[in-house]
Design an enzyme around this catalytic site. Sequence first.
Site, mmCIF file in Angstrom:
data_model
loop_
_atom_site.group_PDB
_atom_site.id
_atom_site.type_symbol
_atom_site.label_atom_id
_atom_site.label_comp_id
_atom_site.label_asym_id
_atom_site.label_seq_id
_atom_site.Cartn_x
_atom_site.Cartn_y
_atom_site.Cartn_z
ATOM 1 N N ARG A 146 0.838 -1.199 0.000
ATOM 2 C CA ARG A 146 0.000 0.000 0.000
ATOM 3 C C ARG A 146 0.878 1.257 0.000
ATOM 4 O O ARG A 146 0.579 2.227 0.676
ATOM 5 C CB ARG A 146 -0.932 0.008 1.222
ATOM 6 C CG ARG A 146 -2.052 -1.010 1.175
ATOM 7 C CD ARG A 146 -3.083 -0.657 0.116
ATOM 8 N NE ARG A 146 -4.178 -1.607 0.080
ATOM 9 C CZ ARG A 146 -4.239 -2.674 -0.706
ATOM 10 N NH1 ARG A 146 -3.209 -2.932 -1.518
ATOM 11 N NH2 ARG A 146 -5.263 -3.477 -0.690
ATOM 12 N N TYR A 149 -0.822 4.468 -1.694
ATOM 13 C CA TYR A 149 -2.049 4.705 -0.941
ATOM 14 C C TYR A 149 -1.732 5.199 0.474
ATOM 15 O O TYR A 149 -2.297 6.183 0.953
ATOM 16 C CB TYR A 149 -2.862 3.416 -0.874
ATOM 17 C CG TYR A 149 -4.152 3.522 -0.103
ATOM 18 C CD1 TYR A 149 -5.231 4.227 -0.617
ATOM 19 C CD2 TYR A 149 -4.298 2.902 1.136
ATOM 20 C CE1 TYR A 149 -6.423 4.315 0.085
ATOM 21 C CE2 TYR A 149 -5.488 2.982 1.839
ATOM 22 C CZ TYR A 149 -6.549 3.695 1.307
ATOM 23 O OH TYR A 149 -7.727 3.784 2.010
ATOM 24 N N ARG A 212 -7.275 -10.513 9.497
ATOM 25 C CA ARG A 212 -6.406 -9.484 10.083
ATOM 26 C C ARG A 212 -7.168 -8.502 10.967
ATOM 27 O O ARG A 212 -6.569 -7.629 11.594
ATOM 28 C CB ARG A 212 -5.665 -8.726 8.983
ATOM 29 C CG ARG A 212 -6.520 -7.787 8.160
ATOM 30 C CD ARG A 212 -5.723 -7.140 7.039
ATOM 31 N NE ARG A 212 -6.478 -6.078 6.390
ATOM 32 C CZ ARG A 212 -6.027 -5.365 5.358
ATOM 33 N NH1 ARG A 212 -4.834 -5.618 4.866
ATOM 34 N NH2 ARG A 212 -6.774 -4.406 4.837
#
Length: 252
Positions: A146, A149, A212
């Site tokens: 990520r 992002y 998660r």
Amino acid sequence: MGGRLEGKVALVTAAGQGIGRAIAEGFAREGAVVVATTLNAADLDGLPVARRAALDVTSTAAVEALAAEIAHDYGGIDVLANCAGYVAHGSVLDCDEETWDVSFDLNVKSMHRTIKAFLPDMLARGGGSIVNISSGASSIKGAPARYAYGATKAAVIGLTKAVAVDFIREGVRCNAICPGTVQSPSLDDRIAALAARTNQDEATVRATFVARQPMGRVGTADEVAAAAIHLASDESAFTTGTTMIVDGGWTL
């Protein structure tokens, strides 16, 4: 509880689906006059709001034109919810210049555009509330793949704090919400894309997203919208420059 946003005019970006749509619906339920926007106006069909409008948040001219229309019709806004966003997958080695630029344009500069365009009339009305959607991923806690992002969502937190401190005496509050993994069409798309990249079935990939989460489930858009309603309303009048984490404990 109802009427928490009675008498307020609110603009919501990316209201066609997911978190943005839930926020637009929640604001309307609480009595706000809601202007819901997204890139394709057809995606706003059925949304029970006062006004639906197509808006490309990557266009400064389009944002400024809508701000002028809203100023003419409503005298400006009291609440701005910035919900537009794009999740780029990959590490720094996967991130080309275009991915970096698109990510920052949609995730950060779009908020710069809307805040700059709508803030003057908000100030003229005596203040208001800006709610920016950030993310727990990489802005608060590192998340694999990520890179772009995470960088943009961390920037949203910095932008939020800068606006909050600059206009704290003028009655404008600015806060960010950092959601965890939330069920939405965007999540479905990411799961499908990851399944295709890794040659897994979508159920297996989805299970990794759920696993998660300490609560054992992903969040709902309505749970994020509840936080946005609180930050938009006068009940949070002493709250500004904060990052409200709504992630089921993922960043613990």
